[in-house]
Design a protein around this motif. Structure first.
Motif, PDB file in Angstrom:
ATOM      1  N   GLY A  28       0.818  -1.203   0.000  1.00 62.15           N
ATOM      2  CA  GLY A  28       0.000   0.000   0.000  1.00 62.15           C
ATOM      3  C   GLY A  28       0.855   1.257   0.000  1.00 62.15           C
ATOM      4  N   GLY A  29       2.026   1.184   0.669  1.00 60.98           N
ATOM      5  CA  GLY A  29       2.858   2.366   0.760  1.00 60.98           C
ATOM      6  C   GLY A  29       3.759   2.579  -0.423  1.00 60.98           C
ATOM      7  N   GLY A  30       3.842   1.566  -1.325  1.00 58.55           N
ATOM      8  CA  GLY A  30       4.666   1.731  -2.513  1.00 58.55           C
ATOM      9  C   GLY A  30       6.147   1.775  -2.209  1.00 58.55           C
ATOM     10  N   ALA A  31       6.610   1.044  -1.157  1.00 57.16           N
ATOM     11  CA  ALA A  31       8.021   1.088  -0.792  1.00 57.16           C
ATOM     12  C   ALA A  31       8.894   0.318  -1.764  1.00 57.16           C
ATOM     13  CB  ALA A  31       8.210   0.511   0.618  1.00 57.16           C
ATOM     14  N   LEU A  32       8.287  -0.608  -2.534  1.00 59.98           N
ATOM     15  CA  LEU A  32       9.049  -1.403  -3.481  1.00 59.98           C
ATOM     16  C   LEU A  32       8.572  -1.114  -4.895  1.00 59.98           C
ATOM     17  CD1 LEU A  32       8.926  -4.860  -1.644  1.00 59.98           C
ATOM     18  CD2 LEU A  32      10.862  -3.292  -1.753  1.00 59.98           C
ATOM     19  N   HIS A 109      -2.003   2.257 -12.854  1.00 56.15           N
ATOM     20  CA  HIS A 109      -1.369   3.577 -12.936  1.00 56.15           C
ATOM     21  C   HIS A 109      -0.259   3.640 -11.908  1.00 56.15           C
ATOM     22  CE1 HIS A 109      -0.944   7.832 -13.705  1.00 56.15           C
ATOM     23  NE2 HIS A 109      -1.101   8.106 -12.415  1.00 56.15           N
ATOM     24  N   ASN A 110       0.938   4.022 -12.360  1.00 50.04           N
ATOM     25  CA  ASN A 110       2.106   4.075 -11.475  1.00 50.04           C
ATOM     26  C   ASN A 110       2.316   2.751 -10.751  1.00 50.04           C
ATOM     27  OD1 ASN A 110       2.674   6.744 -12.179  1.00 50.04           O
ATOM     28  ND2 ASN A 110       1.433   7.588 -10.511  1.00 50.04           N
ATOM     29  N   GLY A 111       2.090   1.656 -11.463  1.00 50.07           N
ATOM     30  CA  GLY A 111       2.358   0.336 -10.905  1.00 50.07           C
ATOM     31  C   GLY A 111       1.273  -0.223 -10.009  1.00 50.07           C
ATOM     32  N   ARG A 112       0.165   0.508  -9.824  1.00 44.63           N
ATOM     33  CA  ARG A 112      -0.890   0.045  -8.929  1.00 44.63           C
ATOM     34  C   ARG A 112      -2.205  -0.105  -9.688  1.00 44.63           C
ATOM     35  NH1 ARG A 112      -1.067   3.379  -3.425  1.00 44.63           N
ATOM     36  NH2 ARG A 112      -2.390   1.586  -2.918  1.00 44.63           N
ATOM     37  N   TRP A 113      -2.904  -1.202  -9.426  1.00 42.74           N
ATOM     38  CA  TRP A 113      -4.191  -1.458 -10.059  1.00 42.74           C
ATOM     39  C   TRP A 113      -5.311  -0.803  -9.252  1.00 42.74           C
ATOM     40  CZ3 TRP A 113      -4.798  -3.437 -14.782  1.00 42.74           C
ATOM     41  CH2 TRP A 113      -3.769  -4.192 -15.332  1.00 42.74           C
ATOM     42  N   ARG A 114      -6.199  -0.123  -9.963  1.00 41.26           N
ATOM     43  CA  ARG A 114      -7.335   0.518  -9.315  1.00 41.26           C
ATOM     44  C   ARG A 114      -8.627   0.080 -10.008  1.00 41.26           C
ATOM     45  NH1 ARG A 114      -5.457   4.555  -6.022  1.00 41.26           N
ATOM     46  NH2 ARG A 114      -3.319   5.276  -6.416  1.00 41.26           N
ATOM     47  N   LEU A 115      -9.638  -0.196  -9.199  1.00 39.69           N
ATOM     48  CA  LEU A 115     -10.929  -0.612  -9.723  1.00 39.69           C
ATOM     49  C   LEU A 115     -11.641   0.574 -10.350  1.00 39.69           C
ATOM     50  CD1 LEU A 115     -13.013  -2.946  -9.899  1.00 39.69           C
ATOM     51  CD2 LEU A 115     -13.922  -2.153  -7.715  1.00 39.69           C
TER      52      LEU A 115
END
Length: 280
Positions: A28-32, A109-115
């Motif tokens: 969730g924090g996008g640390a990786l 978007h930016n490596g994260r999937w959003r519904l």
């Protein structure tokens, strides 16, 4: 399993669950980076699955138990493959015998999937079947991961549509004759080698095919007898003959949303088991 291993495995299970919770926080924090987060998350999921099986969780012979995404982890992030693009449509049924389920569409978007949207779905009257071994004429919806070659419909494309879209005319057909050179193809008009009795006249289904997307099942290298004419289309009166259907409003929103530049794909599967969406 010998009784002496039970305590050790339970401790492994507890530690793995704690580790997964920590991974969830980092996800969730996008640390990786995106690829590293996905590999790490899937690795922990696999560990949990193995320990769960060892503790007595049911699993099909020779098949590792499928694990649902951890709370807060988007479904595409837990999948083995999403097609490499930034848009994905998922169609999930509870079991292979289900004729209803849920369609969702996702944007990365930016490596994260959003519904981006969700709708109730209908599947084949015969339920679902593994796409690689499906048999034509069984009214089953094929599971698997597929591209979306183009859209079509008796109605105009909804505003904002950029995917290639073909208007259905009086002589538009989908050839489903295994003996035809045009097997599993849009044809206009019907060619002499394609039997009308074994094909679909698209204008004959003005409600279902008011708007639709072709699902690339058995499309690019057709295997005779596996199936033809599998679409994402508007609901009819009940279950489909093997397609996936959604309400008319949802179909319009999906067509407006899909972008060819995003290399969209559609994944069809079940909540668990050998045909679980997370396996595709």
């Amino acid at each position: 399993m010998p009784m002496t291993w039970t305590g050790t495995l339970k401790r492994m299970w507890t530690r793995a669950r704690m580790h997964l919770a920590g991974v969830g926080g980092r996800l969730g924090g996008g640390a990786l980076p995106g690829s590293a987060r996905r590999r790490l998350g899937l690795g922990v999921v696999a560990l949990l699955s193995a320990i769960g099986v060892a503790l007595g969780a049911p699993a099909a012979p020779g098949v590792a138990a499928a694990v649902s995404p951890a709370p807060g982890v988007p479904l595409p992030a837990a999948m083995a493959d999403t097609g490499g693009g930034t848009q994905l449509i998922t169609a999930r049924a509870r079991t292979l015998s289900s004729t209803t389920g849920t369609v969702q569409w996702w944007q990365r978007h930016n490596g994260r999937w959003r519904l981006r949207g969700s709708a109730p779905a209908r599947f084949g009257a015969g339920g679902l079947a593994e796409g690689g071994s499906r048999v034509q004429g069984t009214s089953t919806t094929p599971t698997g991961l597929y591209d979306l070659p183009f859209g079509f419909g008796t109605a105009p494309a909804p505003p904002g549509t950029t995917v290639p879209y073909r208007r259905v005319g009086a002589h538009s057909w989908w050839c489903e004759d295994n003996a035809s050179a045009a097997y599993n193809r849009w044809v206009d008009p019907l060619p002499p080698d394609c039997a009308a009795a074994e094909s679909e006249r698209l204008a004959g289904y003005p409600t279902q095919y008011s708007r639709a997307l072709v699902i690339g099942f058995n499309y690019h290298r057709p295997v005779r007898g596996r199936g033809a004419g599998i679409f994402l289309h508007v609901n009819g009166k009940g279950a489909t003959a093997g397609c996936v259907s959604v309400p008319a409003g949802a179909m319009a929103r999906i067509l407006s949303w899909v972008r060819p530049s995003a290399h969209p794909h559609m994944a069809i599967g079940t909540a668990s088991g050998a045909t679980a969406l997370t396996r595709y």
